[in-house]
Scaffold this motif. Structure first.
Motif: not given
Length: 349
Positions: A292-293, A297-309, A314-324
């Motif tokens: 929650h902290i 402070n505007h970081y996306r929590p790794s806990n998806k349930e907390i993130l959804a709160q 924006d949950p629809n951002v088109n994100l790719f990972s460094i593995e690309r």
């Protein structure tokens, strides 16, 4: 008077005096021991971090002190250090003592590992590849978006002033660069030369390369330079919070999942006897309270349930990972090492 009686009385007096003296010494020694134990209970911990986490850890440290007190009864004093992530990694590798590092990306932690301070396998020491929170890269523009900047392609137009940090010193800057490169790869069907040319044009429009992300934010907001700041999402939200009538956020069509990394600096904690403290400090970032902290402070929590709160994300951002890019080691070698693509395309002004 009987001499034997006198001798007995003197002996008794000396015995009583000695007992009193011994008791006083014992009491004094006990008090000193208790004071010493209390003194030992207070530990210190140093967290070397990157630029935009200043507010996050200012909040988290106060909560963690309370948590540590409740769990162990001990006190802890926490020292923070902030700067460009690459620069911070170099400082630790060159002798700045840190119990933990909380840096912008895996490669910077690996630089500390390569200096012999962190053990192999650190990335699996904590959940989710030792990344307790994430972010992404967005555009921060002036209110009303006067230059009409909607996506990466708009940034190479003539007359656009871009503010972004230096990828040679800033972790956030490397995320910025790779997000732009990925967009160009998509746009030009994987043509690497066209992607390289696009990114070269983008950096030709960069007005100032600060050493870290917070320096770039200062350049854009306080100094009023540029039309767009390539920004960590959390930095952009801080700007909206402080200047709600002056700026707005533009989310590009494609961006990158930025995964800041945390690690224990093994050689330091073993020397200082702070491994238990350092482990709990990083572990508690994954607790509900820690998550929650991060979100506040505007970081996306790794806990998806907390993130959804938190509806600001924006949950629809088109994100790719460094593995690309084949992971950080390969991306660093290809793009940011001496003589790499960034050095080839960037011309100092």
């Amino acid at each position: 008077m009987n001499q034997n009686f006198v001798k007995s009385a003197v002996a008794a007096t000396l015995l009583i005096a000695g007992t009193i003296g011994f008791s006083a010494c014992s009491s004094s020694d006990e008090q000193k021991g208790e004071a010493s134990a209390k003194k030992v209970e207070k530990q210190t911990l140093t967290n070397v971090s990157y630029d935009p986490t200043r507010e996050l850890y200012a909040n988290y440290n106060e909560v963690f002190k309370k948590h540590w007190k409740e769990k162990t009864g001990g006190e802890v004093e926490i020292t923070q250090s902030h700067g460009g992530s690459g620069k911070q990694a170099l400082e630790v590798a060159n002798g700045l003592e840190a119990d933990v590092v909380t840096l912008a990306l895996e490669f910077d932690v690996n630089a500390v590992r390569d200096a012999g301070l962190i053990e192999d396998g650190w990335v699996k020491e904590f959940p989710l590849n030792s990344s307790p929170y994430t972010s992404t890269i967005v555009f921060l523009v002036r209110k009303g978006n006067p230059k009409g900047l909607k996506d990466w392609g708009d940034l190479v137009k003539p007359g656009i002033g871009i503010i972004t940090p230096n990828p040679k010193t800033s972790g956030g800057a490397r995320w910025n660069y790779l997000a732009a490169w990925a967009w160009a790869e998509n746009q030009y069907n994987g043509d690497q030369e066209k992607a390289k040319d696009f990114v070269k044009k983008l950096y030709a429009n960069v007005l100032v390369l600060a050493s870290g992300a917070r320096g770039s934010t200062t350049t854009f907001i306080e100094n009023g330079q540029g039309d767009v700041l390539l920004s960590w999402e959390n930095e952009a939200f801080l700007a909206l919070k402080d200047y709600p009538n002056d700026y707005e956020i533009v989310i590009p069509s494609i961006s990158i999942l930025a995964e800041p990394s945390v690690a224990i600096v093994d050689k330091v904690v073993d020397k200082r006897g702070t491994r238990e403290l350092a482990t709990e400090y990083l572990s508690y970032l994954y607790s509900d309270e820690g998550q929650h902290i991060a979100a506040k402070n505007h970081y996306r929590p790794s806990n998806k349930e907390i993130l959804a709160q938190y509806k600001e994300f924006d949950p629809n951002v088109n994100l790719f990972s460094i593995e690309r890019f084949g992971g950080w080691d390969k991306a660093q070698k290809t793009h940011f090492s001496n003589g790499g693509i960034f050095d080839q395309i960037y011309e100092k002004k």
